[in-house]
Motif scaffolding. Structure first.
Motif, PDB file in Angstrom:
ATOM      1  N   GLY A 394      32.865  33.220  43.736  1.00 39.84           N
ATOM      2  CA  GLY A 394      34.202  33.952  43.334  1.00 39.84           C
ATOM      3  C   GLY A 394      34.076  35.503  43.834  1.00 39.84           C
ATOM      4  N   LYS A 395      34.951  36.045  43.775  1.00 36.83           N
ATOM      5  CA  LYS A 395      35.241  37.502  44.020  1.00 36.83           C
ATOM      6  C   LYS A 395      35.868  38.259  43.144  1.00 36.83           C
ATOM      7  N   ILE A 396      35.326  39.678  42.724  1.00 36.57           N
ATOM      8  CA  ILE A 396      35.832  40.246  41.672  1.00 36.57           C
ATOM      9  C   ILE A 396      36.216  41.624  42.236  1.00 36.57           C
ATOM     10  N   SER A 397      37.390  42.156  41.896  1.00 38.86           N
ATOM     11  CA  SER A 397      37.905  43.606  42.364  1.00 38.86           C
ATOM     12  C   SER A 397      38.263  44.108  41.209  1.00 38.86           C
ATOM     13  N   PHE A 398      38.551  45.582  41.205  1.00 39.36           N
ATOM     14  CA  PHE A 398      39.151  46.360  40.278  1.00 39.36           C
ATOM     15  C   PHE A 398      39.975  47.271  40.804  1.00 39.36           C
ATOM     16  N   THR A 399      41.396  47.747  40.314  1.00 39.09           N
ATOM     17  CA  THR A 399      42.049  48.582  40.342  1.00 39.09           C
ATOM     18  C   THR A 399      42.528  49.313  39.085  1.00 39.09           C
ATOM     19  N   SER A 400      42.441  51.079  39.197  1.00 36.16           N
ATOM     20  CA  SER A 400      42.621  51.555  38.067  1.00 36.16           C
ATOM     21  C   SER A 400      43.255  52.753  38.308  1.00 36.16           C
ATOM     22  N   ASN A 401      43.903  53.414  37.490  1.00 32.82           N
ATOM     23  CA  ASN A 401      44.683  54.649  37.381  1.00 32.82           C
ATOM     24  C   ASN A 401      44.140  55.400  35.943  1.00 32.82           C
ATOM     25  N   LEU A 402      43.679  56.605  36.490  1.00 34.69           N
ATOM     26  CA  LEU A 402      43.279  57.439  35.123  1.00 34.69           C
ATOM     27  C   LEU A 402      44.447  57.514  34.029  1.00 34.69           C
ATOM     28  N   ASN A 403      43.994  57.255  32.938  1.00 40.76           N
ATOM     29  CA  ASN A 403      45.113  57.223  31.656  1.00 40.76           C
ATOM     30  C   ASN A 403      46.244  56.128  31.696  1.00 40.76           C
ATOM     31  N   CYS A 404      45.943  55.268  32.686  1.00 45.14           N
ATOM     32  CA  CYS A 404      47.092  54.302  32.737  1.00 45.14           C
ATOM     33  C   CYS A 404      46.492  52.841  32.808  1.00 45.14           C
ATOM     34  N   GLY A 405      45.455  52.688  32.736  1.00 44.22           N
ATOM     35  CA  GLY A 405      44.757  51.137  32.729  1.00 44.22           C
ATOM     36  C   GLY A 405      44.189  50.887  33.837  1.00 44.22           C
ATOM     37  N   THR A 406      43.472  49.596  33.775  1.00 48.12           N
ATOM     38  CA  THR A 406      42.812  49.011  34.769  1.00 48.12           C
ATOM     39  C   THR A 406      43.089  47.434  34.970  1.00 48.12           C
ATOM     40  N   GLN A 407      43.203  47.008  36.142  1.00 47.52           N
ATOM     41  CA  GLN A 407      43.306  45.571  36.163  1.00 47.52           C
ATOM     42  C   GLN A 407      42.105  45.220  37.046  1.00 47.52           C
ATOM     43  N   CYS A 408      41.509  44.081  36.390  1.00 41.03           N
ATOM     44  CA  CYS A 408      40.458  43.151  37.107  1.00 41.03           C
ATOM     45  C   CYS A 408      40.999  41.968  37.435  1.00 41.03           C
ATOM     46  N   SER A 409      40.697  41.600  38.769  1.00 45.77           N
ATOM     47  CA  SER A 409      41.051  40.444  39.296  1.00 45.77           C
ATOM     48  C   SER A 409      39.849  39.634  39.843  1.00 45.77           C
ATOM     49  N   ILE A 410      39.894  38.365  39.421  1.00 49.21           N
ATOM     50  CA  ILE A 410      38.770  37.573  40.003  1.00 49.21           C
ATOM     51  C   ILE A 410      39.300  36.043  40.764  1.00 49.21           C
ATOM     52  N   ILE A 411      38.970  36.028  41.756  1.00 48.33           N
ATOM     53  CA  ILE A 411      39.488  34.991  42.730  1.00 48.33           C
ATOM     54  C   ILE A 411      38.278  33.875  42.979  1.00 48.33           C
ATOM     55  N   PHE A 412      38.663  32.779  42.480  1.00 46.21           N
ATOM     56  CA  PHE A 412      37.739  31.472  42.983  1.00 46.21           C
ATOM     57  C   PHE A 412      38.314  30.575  43.720  1.00 46.21           C
ATOM     58  N   GLN A 413      37.356  29.856  44.394  1.00 49.81           N
ATOM     59  CA  GLN A 413      37.782  28.659  45.280  1.00 49.81           C
ATOM     60  C   GLN A 413      38.467  27.722  44.404  1.00 49.81           C
ATOM     61  N   GLN A 414      39.498  27.131  44.883  1.00 51.17           N
ATOM     62  CA  GLN A 414      40.115  25.968  43.920  1.00 51.17           C
ATOM     63  C   GLN A 414      39.241  24.667  44.354  1.00 51.17           C
ATOM     64  N   TYR A 415      39.063  23.993  43.362  1.00 50.13           N
ATOM     65  CA  TYR A 415      38.119  22.773  43.500  1.00 50.13           C
ATOM     66  C   TYR A 415      39.071  21.601  43.210  1.00 50.13           C
TER      67      TYR A 415
END
Length: 415
Positions: A394-415
């Motif tokens: 899998g791969k994990i990534s983060f996007t965020s803005n100060l005082n606005c929140g954070t998004q964590c995205s995890i992508i796995f290969q479909q089986y």
């Protein structure tokens, strides 16, 4: 004349130093028993001496006054007792059967030197360089004084050539003892650094264990607190007990995994429905979210199961860590959104919070050991999560803005 003596001495130094360095530095990496190390040293030294006997222009004076005492003393003080005895045997064998020239003085003098070197070996083992050089010089002087009266050709007549041989013998000994001193010093420092690194890894592992076990225990505590309510129905009470026991079981599993960390094992990968695993984690973390006055919104882009290949316990551990981090980023309450969707050949899980957010510098530091944005965090939980996700392709990534929140995205290969 001087050129011939120096050439012989450099050749001698090459042979004995090559044997000693192979014995002290290279051999311990693949030979672990002392008796095999000693056998290896004798074989290497014997091979080099055979080359010397066959291809070198041997001068009996250089061999007896320089090569024998310098090499024997170096090995006795710096390498070990068993290798020194082997060195004594090999060189005296050369005096008797190869040179066949005044072997009695070399045998008697080298025997006394060997015994004296063994006696003082422990005393100079941890001494500084000056003390080592002083002892080595004194023993070499005793050897030369013992050898000279027994070998008349040394003193009658005493030539410049003999004096140069003796002088270069002392210089060679000082060079070899100094080089050995710094090699041992480096090895001691390397061993010390290795010991410190092991202690650091042990400390990290201990911190990781406590951090990872705290998560299921925190949720278990939440369920136990809910059990104290008097308005609970029997089915709810049973459900909370089951969830609490599930948290305890997860803590035990984590502890077992860490205790077996040093023992390699095969990954027990299986087909997992990411939606089912997420739903299980949500049920477990909901009481903890209510403590922070956080609402959880779950959305699945498709109704069909989303299968990946992984380990259920490890996947739940990752989701629990990430969701818990998102909850703790909203100390004044907020909304936690959990999303799943399907890509052409992959499955994505998104964890979105409305918390304090992070700066670009904080985002770039995520995943570094001991870096954390929490006041009492260790920074190890996310490191473990990222490592586990990577193991499950899998791969994990983060996007965020100060005082606005954070998004964590995890992508796995479909089986």
């Amino acid at each position: 004349m001087l050129h011939f003596i120096i050439a012989n001495e450099l050749q001698n130094l090459f042979y004995i130093m090559s044997s000693a360095l192979l014995h002290l530095i290279l051999a311990p990496h693949f030979i672990y028993k002392e008796k095999y190390l000693n056998l290896f040293f004798s074989l290497i030294l014997g091979g080099f001496i055979l080359l010397y006997w066959n291809f070198a222009d041997i001068d009996p004076l250089i061999y007896s006054l320089q090569l024998v005492p310098v090499c024997l003393l170096f090995v006795t003080l710096g390498v070990g007792i068993a290798p020194s005895i082997m060195t004594w045997i090999i060189f005296n064998f050369g005096c008797m059967f190869v040179l066949n020239y005044y072997w009695e003085p070399a045998l008697l003098s080298s025997t006394f030197m060997l015994m004296l070197g063994i006696l003082v070996r422990n005393r100079v083992a941890n001494a500084d360089l000056k003390v080592k050089l002083l002892y080595a010089t004194g023993i070499l002087i005793i050897y030369e004084l013992l050898y000279a009266p027994l070998a008349p050709y040394v003193l009658a007549p005493f030539s410049l050539y003999t004096g140069l041989v003796l002088a270069l013998a002392f210089i060679s000994l000082w060079i070899m003892i100094s080089l050995l001193f710094f090699i041992n010093k480096y090895e001691i420092q390397r061993t010390h650094i290795t010991h410190l690194e092991k202690n650091r890894m042990l400390a990290e592992l201990s911190a990781t264990v406590s951090h990872e076990i705290r998560n299921p225990l925190t949720s278990t505590r939440g369920f136990l607190q809910l059990l104290a309510r008097s308005d609970l129905t029997l089915p709810d009470r049973k459900r909370y007990v089951d969830h609490a026991l599930s948290g305890v079981d997860q803590a035990i599993t984590l502890l077992t995994d860490f205790l077996n960390y040093a023992k390699p094992s095969l990954d027990m990968k299986e087909q997992l429905d990411i939606k089912a695993e997420l739903d299980h984690t949500i049920r477990f973390i909901t009481p903890y979210a209510h403590d922070f006055q956080i609402t959880i919104d779950v959305s699945h882009a498709c109704e069909t199961p989303l299968y990946i290949l992984g380990e259920s316990q490890k996947l739940r551990q990752c989701l629990l860590n990430l969701i818990k981090n998102a909850i703790e980023s909203m100390p004044n309450g907020g909304k936690l959104s959990l999303r799943t969707c399907k890509h052409p050949s992959a499955v994505q899980v998104s964890i979105i919070d409305t918390g304090v957010g992070m700066t670009n510098k904080q985002l770039n530091s995520l995943g570094k050991p001991f870096y954390t944005t929490k006041q009492h965090g260790t920074g190890l939980g996310l490191v473990v999560v990222m490592s586990l996700i990577k193991k499950m392709n899998g791969k994990i990534s983060f996007t965020s803005n100060l005082n606005c929140g954070t998004q964590c995205s995890i992508i796995f290969q479909q089986y």
